[in-house]
Scaffold this motif. Structure first.
Motif, PDB file in Angstrom:
ATOM      1  N   THR A  21       0.849  -1.196   0.000  1.00  0.00           N
ATOM      2  CA  THR A  21       0.000   0.000   0.000  1.00  0.00           C
ATOM      3  C   THR A  21       0.887   1.249   0.000  1.00  0.00           C
ATOM      4  O   THR A  21       2.062   1.193   0.346  1.00  0.00           O
ATOM      5  N   THR A  22       0.316   2.341  -0.406  1.00  0.00           N
ATOM      6  CA  THR A  22       1.052   3.596  -0.494  1.00  0.00           C
ATOM      7  C   THR A  22       0.232   4.665   0.239  1.00  0.00           C
ATOM      8  O   THR A  22      -0.945   4.467   0.501  1.00  0.00           O
ATOM      9  N   ARG A  24      -1.395   8.617   0.368  1.00  0.00           N
ATOM     10  CA  ARG A  24      -1.920   9.576  -0.592  1.00  0.00           C
ATOM     11  C   ARG A  24      -0.820  10.543  -1.024  1.00  0.00           C
ATOM     12  O   ARG A  24      -0.708  10.891  -2.194  1.00  0.00           O
ATOM     13  N   ARG A  27       1.395   8.965  -3.591  1.00  0.00           N
ATOM     14  CA  ARG A  27       0.720   8.858  -4.895  1.00  0.00           C
ATOM     15  C   ARG A  27       0.622  10.215  -5.578  1.00  0.00           C
ATOM     16  O   ARG A  27       0.790  10.319  -6.798  1.00  0.00           O
ATOM     17  N   LYS A  45       3.561   0.529  -6.966  1.00  0.00           N
ATOM     18  CA  LYS A  45       2.889   1.614  -6.242  1.00  0.00           C
ATOM     19  C   LYS A  45       1.389   1.644  -6.534  1.00  0.00           C
ATOM     20  O   LYS A  45       0.718   2.649  -6.334  1.00  0.00           O
ATOM     21  N   VAL A  46       0.897   0.540  -7.073  1.00  0.00           N
ATOM     22  CA  VAL A  46      -0.530   0.434  -7.381  1.00  0.00           C
ATOM     23  C   VAL A  46      -1.135  -0.626  -6.457  1.00  0.00           C
ATOM     24  O   VAL A  46      -0.576  -1.715  -6.318  1.00  0.00           O
ATOM     25  N   THR A  47      -2.269  -0.317  -5.828  1.00  0.00           N
ATOM     26  CA  THR A  47      -2.894  -1.278  -4.905  1.00  0.00           C
ATOM     27  C   THR A  47      -3.687  -2.324  -5.690  1.00  0.00           C
ATOM     28  O   THR A  47      -3.459  -3.520  -5.546  1.00  0.00           O
ATOM     29  N   TYR A 374      -6.590   6.893  -8.800  1.00  0.00           N
ATOM     30  CA  TYR A 374      -5.256   6.526  -8.300  1.00  0.00           C
ATOM     31  C   TYR A 374      -4.878   7.367  -7.089  1.00  0.00           C
ATOM     32  O   TYR A 374      -4.428   6.851  -6.070  1.00  0.00           O
ATOM     33  N   GLY A 378      -5.328   4.473  -4.906  1.00  0.00           N
ATOM     34  CA  GLY A 378      -4.240   3.622  -5.414  1.00  0.00           C
ATOM     35  C   GLY A 378      -4.724   2.618  -6.447  1.00  0.00           C
ATOM     36  O   GLY A 378      -4.065   1.614  -6.726  1.00  0.00           O
ATOM     37  N   ARG A 380      -5.609   1.608 -10.307  1.00  0.00           N
ATOM     38  CA  ARG A 380      -5.239   2.067 -11.657  1.00  0.00           C
ATOM     39  C   ARG A 380      -6.245   1.539 -12.671  1.00  0.00           C
ATOM     40  O   ARG A 380      -6.481   0.336 -12.771  1.00  0.00           O
TER      41      ARG A 380
END
Ligand code: P70
Length: 460
Positions: A21-22, A24, A27, A45-47, A374, A378, A380
């Motif tokens: 997870t990243t 906000r 991102r 970096k994409v959930t 995104y 997160g 895409r």
């Protein structure tokens, strides 16, 4: 309201890949760096990655086992013969010419048979297909039935081509300028909608009448065949394999991206009957892809494709796959999110212009939605709208936009569970509540072909 059931996954999970997870803030920085283009964001970096169903499938234990049997000889590797046999048993054409992916198949075919000024009709061309036609100075024309452009029409076969539109084109331009007619199954640019067998027969008859070869862009042929079984009268009791065989029996050949319905991460092919065309294609292949028994692929890749293409016809798998799209689409629809209907085979398409009515077409609402999705969650997705298909019609002129402005949530095959899709639906429902905060964009840099892959944009 009908209960929306989470589909049962018809597989067990043997190998897992962690999802990171990243934040906000992270991102936000990545969006800035990538020029507000989610193609430029690192996949780690994409959930949940719903950018594409292409090359993103999870392979089966059988496919992985087959990888170990890869014969890496330069010429005549055994895996080529396995692929040839598997493809022939479904498609029924004599020549099977492997390529590294679908667009390479398009390039070697079109490069061998098109010339400047020619015309290629299709139901609706997808991005690379259109580009591979147009890069040769030929014109790609779309003749989908009218319902294809109506997101609310419940027509069961919105992928169909309109035979009258096709005939009018042939009559007005002359059959001599049309080296082939294409049919994309399922119709990706038009919501992943299937084409009926009735329509395949009709279009095939029109082509035969004018002596024009008829080819499939067959990427999602198994999903198309499954929809025929479910929706077309007289096919309920046929197997999906029999339906696929019948579909191809009306055509002269096909290009295929194995990255879709052959359940592989890389691979494709051209398959056809005509010996003279096959020879030209093989000669073109040798220049850029490789020897005709490997076409840019390793022996292990050929084996994975040989095994995957049969698995894609498994009806339990197809039942689950289409149920996933219906589940995600159903959750969104029930929450009042504008979605293209009926739900397609490989994806759910959001009607971005209705989701963001305050953003005009020239500020790319679909693209804005992919950026917001995104940034906030997160997730895409991909825009299928003004950036992908818009074009300047001349120097300094206004940009022309495609009929539909959509965001596609493509579902990778056998990768995500019902819980993942539920997360995506919840995210979109939340985003929809705050949609007035989403801003449009403008393009600051673009390439002449397929600009969406590399364009840089700026938020307004
Ligand atoms: C997609 C990918 C590929 C494709 C296709 C049809 C009907 C040919 C091809 C080319 C492309 C894509 C789009 C957006 C983001 C990522 C990738 N479609 N015909 O996702 O095949 O990719 O193997 O060269 O849909 O729909 P290939």
């Amino acid at each position: 309201m009908a209960e929306i059931k989470m589909p049962f996954e018809p597989f067990r999970i043997k190998v897992v890949e962690p999802i990171r997870t990243t934040t906000r803030r992270e991102r936000e920085a990545l969006l800035k760096q990538s020029g507000y283009n989610i193609f430029g964001v690192p996949a780690e970096k994409v959930t949940i990655d719903l950018l594409t169903d292409s090359g993103t499938s999870a392979m089966s234990d059988e496919q992985w086992a087959g990888m170990m049997t890869g014969d890496e000889s330069y010429a005549g590797a055994r895996n080529f013969f396995h692929l040839e046999k598997a493809v022939q048993s479904i498609f029924g054409f004599t020549h099977v010419i492997p390529t590294h992916q679908g667009r390479a198949a398009e390039r070697v075919l079109f490069g061998s048979v098109l010339k400047k000024g020619d015309i290629v009709p299709n139901n609706i061309h997808f991005d690379t297909t259109r580009a591979n036609v147009e890069v040769l100075g030929a014109k790609a024309m779309d003749f989908a039935r009218d319902e294809a452009y109506d997101p609310d029409s419940g027509h069961p076969f919105k992928g169909d081509m309109d035979p009258d539109k096709l005939k009018r084109c042939i009559e007005s331009k002359g059959p001599g300028r049309i080296p082939l007619v294409l049919m994309t199954v399922t119709n990706n640019s038009g919501g992943g909608q299937p084409v009926s067998l009735r329509n395949i027969k009709d279009i095939s008859e029109v082509c035969a009448h004018y002596d024009i070869p008829f080819f499939f862009d067959a990427c999602r042929f198994a999903e198309n065949a499954f929809f025929i079984k479910k929706r077309e009268k007289g096919y309920e009791k046929k197997s999906v394999l029999e339906i696929a065989q019948e579909m191809f029996s009306y055509a002269d050949g096909a290009t295929m991206s194995g990255k879709k319905d052959a359940l592989v991460n890389i691979g494709g092919f051209v398959t056809l009957d005509d010996d003279a065309w096959a020879e030209r294609i093989k000669n073109a292949l040798i220049i850029s892809e490789g020897f005709p028994t490997y076409g840019g692929l390793a022996g292990r890749d050929l084996e994975a494709m040989a095994r995957g293409i049969g698995e894609a016809l498994d009806e339990g798998y197809l039942e689950h796959r289409t149920a996933q799209a219906a589940y995600l689409g159903g959750l969104l629809d029930q929450a009042g999110i504008p979605v293209f209907k009926p739900f397609g085979g490989h994806a759910v398409y959001i009607l971005a212009d209705r989701f963001l009515p305050h953003i005009p077409r020239k500020k790319y609402p679909g693209w804005a939605l992919t950026v917001a999705l995104y940034r906030e969650y997160g997730i895409r997705a991909v825009e299928i709208g003004g950036v992908m298909f818009g074009s300047k019609t001349g120097r300094g002129r206004e940009e022309a936009y495609p009929e539909l402005e959509m965001v596609r949530l493509a579902i990778p095959r056998r990768v995500y569970t019902g819980a993942h899709l539920q997360f995506v639906a919840e995210a979109l429902i939340e985003l929809h509540k705050h949609r007035d905060k989403i801003r449009g964009l403008r393009i600051v840099r673009e390439s002449p072909f397929l600009r969406h892959f590399t364009a840089r944009l700026e938020e307004l």
